[in-house]
Design an enzyme around this catalytic site. Structure first.
Site, mmCIF file in Angstrom:
data_model
loop_
_atom_site.group_PDB
_atom_site.id
_atom_site.type_symbol
_atom_site.label_atom_id
_atom_site.label_comp_id
_atom_site.label_asym_id
_atom_site.label_seq_id
_atom_site.Cartn_x
_atom_site.Cartn_y
_atom_site.Cartn_z
ATOM 1 N N GLU A 161 8.384 -13.780 -20.534
ATOM 2 C CA GLU A 161 8.000 -12.377 -20.359
ATOM 3 C C GLU A 161 6.757 -12.038 -21.197
ATOM 4 O OE1 GLU A 161 8.389 -10.052 -18.452
ATOM 5 O OE2 GLU A 161 7.774 -8.290 -19.581
ATOM 6 N N TRP A 174 -3.637 -2.081 -1.269
ATOM 7 C CA TRP A 174 -3.640 -3.296 -2.083
ATOM 8 C C TRP A 174 -3.891 -4.416 -1.094
ATOM 9 C CZ3 TRP A 174 -0.617 -7.775 -2.184
ATOM 10 C CH2 TRP A 174 -0.786 -8.578 -3.312
ATOM 11 N N CYS A 206 0.877 -1.156 0.000
ATOM 12 C CA CYS A 206 0.000 0.000 0.000
ATOM 13 C C CYS A 206 0.917 1.210 0.000
ATOM 14 C CB CYS A 206 -0.828 -0.021 1.263
ATOM 15 S SG CYS A 206 -1.597 -1.620 1.552
ATOM 16 N N ARG A 255 1.188 1.743 -6.226
ATOM 17 C CA ARG A 255 1.488 0.732 -5.204
ATOM 18 C C ARG A 255 0.241 -0.015 -4.735
ATOM 19 N NH1 ARG A 255 6.440 2.406 -2.409
ATOM 20 N NH2 ARG A 255 5.742 1.207 -0.636
ATOM 21 N N ASN A 260 1.397 0.212 5.700
ATOM 22 C CA ASN A 260 1.867 -0.571 4.553
ATOM 23 C C ASN A 260 2.688 -1.713 5.117
ATOM 24 O OD1 ASN A 260 2.936 -1.544 2.132
ATOM 25 N ND2 ASN A 260 4.676 -0.139 2.243
ATOM 26 N N GLY A 261 2.313 -2.940 4.786
ATOM 27 C CA GLY A 261 3.059 -4.090 5.287
ATOM 28 C C GLY A 261 2.101 -5.148 5.799
ATOM 29 N N HIS A 309 8.066 -33.870 -23.749
ATOM 30 C CA HIS A 309 8.083 -34.498 -22.426
ATOM 31 C C HIS A 309 6.755 -34.301 -21.692
ATOM 32 C CE1 HIS A 309 12.253 -35.470 -22.978
ATOM 33 N NE2 HIS A 309 12.509 -34.210 -23.301
ATOM 34 N N LYS A 346 2.868 -10.926 -19.918
ATOM 35 C CA LYS A 346 2.100 -9.755 -20.381
ATOM 36 C C LYS A 346 0.678 -10.159 -20.745
ATOM 37 C CE LYS A 346 4.317 -7.286 -19.120
ATOM 38 N NZ LYS A 346 5.649 -7.338 -18.666
ATOM 39 N N GLU A 349 -1.284 -10.958 -17.503
ATOM 40 C CA GLU A 349 -1.629 -9.889 -16.570
ATOM 41 C C GLU A 349 -2.532 -8.825 -17.166
ATOM 42 O OE1 GLU A 349 1.767 -7.758 -14.923
ATOM 43 O OE2 GLU A 349 2.822 -7.897 -16.811
ATOM 44 N N LYS A 357 1.666 -1.941 -8.870
ATOM 45 C CA LYS A 357 2.931 -1.731 -9.587
ATOM 46 C C LYS A 357 4.132 -2.171 -8.757
ATOM 47 C CE LYS A 357 5.380 0.066 -12.954
ATOM 48 N NZ LYS A 357 5.488 -0.982 -13.983
#
Ligand code: F6R
Length: 617
Positions: free
Chosen positions: A489, A80, A2, A27, A106-107, A512, A493, A496, A612
């Protein structure tokens, strides 16, 4: 992850706190809130599900009510969710039983269940599902019979976990308390006022001096200044630094989304990163803080990162091994931290991070620092915790990245790693300065191709290709050698921002197991390589897909006629240095994914459930 912002000074603080929070909204953005001490020394507050826009609307709707939200001591928060769904009740600030103490956090308070049960037995009444609320109730008890400093010390002995906490209380209406353990917190100071925030950018432009609170410390902030103490209650004097952070309200510059703007900024970011590192070569080497002797004797390079930054490190492995001829391995920070750790001799670890604040990467860095292993932060934010805590640093020049999905920061990381590999090779006597100049040129060319290929396929992607693929539920992404981490990568994208399920494999692994998944309903996206041996193997893998009626989308190079002929959809790139193949494909794959996500009406810049900067574990 947060964000918290607070203020104590002569000015009404609401607007400044809301502005600071909106700068830090990357955040977290699922709920938000504000509280202040009003003119009658009472707490006034507002909080809501949703980000700063929703909070401002709620404040506007409350204008004229008896609550005064115009105090000059205040705290604010964007959330968040970790504990409890996103809702008005779980939004911060949280309060004690009588709403006389307000807390933003935050935490994670790891022992909150134990504390909550204990407090409930003592008669405290809880209303939220959050871990944070216990802190407000603890302060309710601790503030009864002792000084502010003693109350803080008592609370921090009871709570476990990571926290950046801001507290205001009607019992001490002239003070703002800021407490830090593991989560970042800094003060913005002038002779008349004090800001406090998770990141300097919150108060950039308001004050230009910054104090980074040391880990396990707290500040008692009054109108006349601040005092900082460690968790033993001793007064400490962390340095006051000039803040170099500036804030420009970037805006989308006419693009529909920040992500699209940032995709288009990548050519510029490569140029800026190369020019910056070129002009700072000697300063840059000093900032790395690794002696030439150690570089010459280097046995291993380790990369550590999360998500996109981890992928950049995996690509960097190939640069370091092939150009600098150093054995290199990449580690996921969240895994690295919990594996048995053996300090390696003659090894340098590079922590890769856009934000420089990602909790898992930061904790991995701290673990290495504690074992006296040399560390370098490769970060995009100069004022970040990693840059401050690592032995040395190298700064990428991506500029502020606002969209949650990383695009240009990834490109800047790959470009910086390519140059760093050449610097190391040069110090080891493996290449000349001409090779470094050639590498810089190659990066400029890669930037050109990255942008030109978007232009070349733009119309087709928008009108035909993205609509064709937007409705598939699953994809398989394949790569080999250096194109495998790139496939990871690219897959990230699509997951998300479009919320489409992707499984990503090294192409050689198909037979396999994953080959069983191949059918016409699951497009396979294959990223080619320029190395001739690898290309032949990849071509074989493409054949395996087609032989099972698979649908093949290929990112290939112009001379790779056989592979091109097999593809149902193909994107073709000019030949570059084989090590830069991922870089030239980057822009186009991001653009393709962006168009699919747009057609699916996803909230491109702020995908659901994400933030982010991941400052919690
Ligand atoms: C994906 C993305 C994340 C970040 C990861 C690490 O698009 O942005 O996977 O790469 O959270 O963040 P940093 O680089 O700030 O440490």
């Amino acid at each position: 992850m947060c964000s918290v912002v607070g203020y104590n000074g002569p000015r009404p603080c609401r607007q400044m706190i809301l502005e600071g929070l909106s700068r830090l909204e990357y955040r977290g953005y699922d709920s938000s809130g504000f509280a202040c001490i009003d003119s009658t020394s009472k707490i006034a507050q507002v909080k809501t599900q949703g980000g700063i826009e929703q909070l401002s609307l709620k404040i506007a709707a409350q204008q004229g009510q008896k609550q005064e939200l115009n105090g000059a001591i205040g705290i604010g928060h964007t959330r968040w969710s970790t504990h409890g769904v996103s809702s008005d009740i779980n939004a911060h600030p949280h309060f004690d039983c009588h709403k006389t103490t307000a807390v933003v956090h935050n935490g994670i308070i790891e022992n909150f269940v134990f504390l909550k049960e204990k407090l409930q037995l003592l008669g405290h009444h809880f209303i939220s599902q959050t871990d944070t609320e216990v802190v407000a109730h603890l302060f309710e008890d601790e503030l009864k019979n002792q000084s502010l400093e003693k109350a803080v010390l008592s609370v921090v002995t009871k709570i476990q976990g990571a926290y950046a906490l801001l507290v205001i209380s009607e019992k001490y209406p002239d003070y703002l308390i800021a407490i830090r353990k593991s989560s970042p917190l800094c003060l913005g100071v002038s002779s008349t006022e004090t800001f406090v925030a998770s990141d300097v950018s919150a108060f950039a432009g308001q004050v230009d001096q910054v104090v980074f609170l040391p880990d396990e410390s707290f500040a008692i902030i009054s109108k006349s200044g601040y005092h900082v103490y460690n968790f033993f209650g001793e007064r400490i004097y962390p340095p006051v630094q000039k803040s170099t952070c500036t804030w420009t309200a970037e805006g989308k510059a006419g693009y529909a989304h920040y992500m699209l703007k940032e995709i288009y900024e990548q050519k510029r970011v490569i140029i800026d990163t190369v020019n910056f590192l070129r002009s700072h070569k000697s300063a840059g080497m000093q900032q790395l803080n690794v002696s030439h002797e150690l570089i010459q004797e280097l046995k291993n390079i380790h990369f550590i990162g999360c998500g996109t930054s981890w992928h950049a490190g995996m690509i960097g492995e190939y640069f370091m091994q092939e150009i600098a001829q150093v054995s290199t391995q990449s580690f996921l920070a969240s895994e690295f931290r919990y594996k048995k750790f053996f300090p390696y001799p003659r090894t340098v670890t590079i922590i890769i991070s856009q934000s420089g604040e990602t909790a898992d990467s930061l904790e991995a860095l701290r673990l290495l620092t504690a074992s006296e292993q040399p560390t370098i932060a490769l970060a995009n934010v100069a004022s970040s915790s990693m840059v401050r805590e690592a032995d040395g640093f190298l700064l990428t020049q991506a500029g502020q990245e606002i969209a949650v999905a990383s695009t240009k920061a990834f490109t800047a990381q790959v470009a910086a790693l390519y140059l760093l590999a050449h610097w190391i090779a040069y110090i080891k006597g493996l290449v000349t300065t001409q090779a470094i100049a050639r590498a810089e040129e190659e990066l400029f060319v890669a930037g050109e191709i990255l942008e030109n290929s978007i232009e070349r396929y733009k119309f087709d992607i928008i009108t035909r290709i993205a609509p064709q693929y937007a409705h598939y539920k699953n994809f398989i992404f394949l790569g080999r050698h250096i194109s495998f981490p790139f496939a990871l990568e690219a897959a990230l994208k699509l997951k998300e921002i479009a919320y489409i399920f992707v499984d990503c494999y090294p192409a050689g692994e198909l037979k396999h197991g994953p080959l069983a998944l191949i059918d016409a309903q699951t497009p396979v996206v294959l990223f080619s390589c320029l190395d001739e041996t690898i290309y032949k193997k990849l071509y074989g893998n493409a054949q395996e897909v087609k032989a099972r009626s698979g649908h093949l989308i290929v990112f290939a190079f112009e001379h790779q006629k056989d592979l091109i002929a097999l593809a149902d959809t193909v994107f073709i790139f000019p030949k570059v240095n084989p090590l830069l193949a991922p870089l030239v494909m980057t822009g186009l794959v991001q653009f393709f994914v962006y168009q699919i996500a747009t057609l699916l009406e996803r909230p491109i810049d702020r995908p659901r459930n994400l933030a982010k900067s991941v400052t919690v574990e």
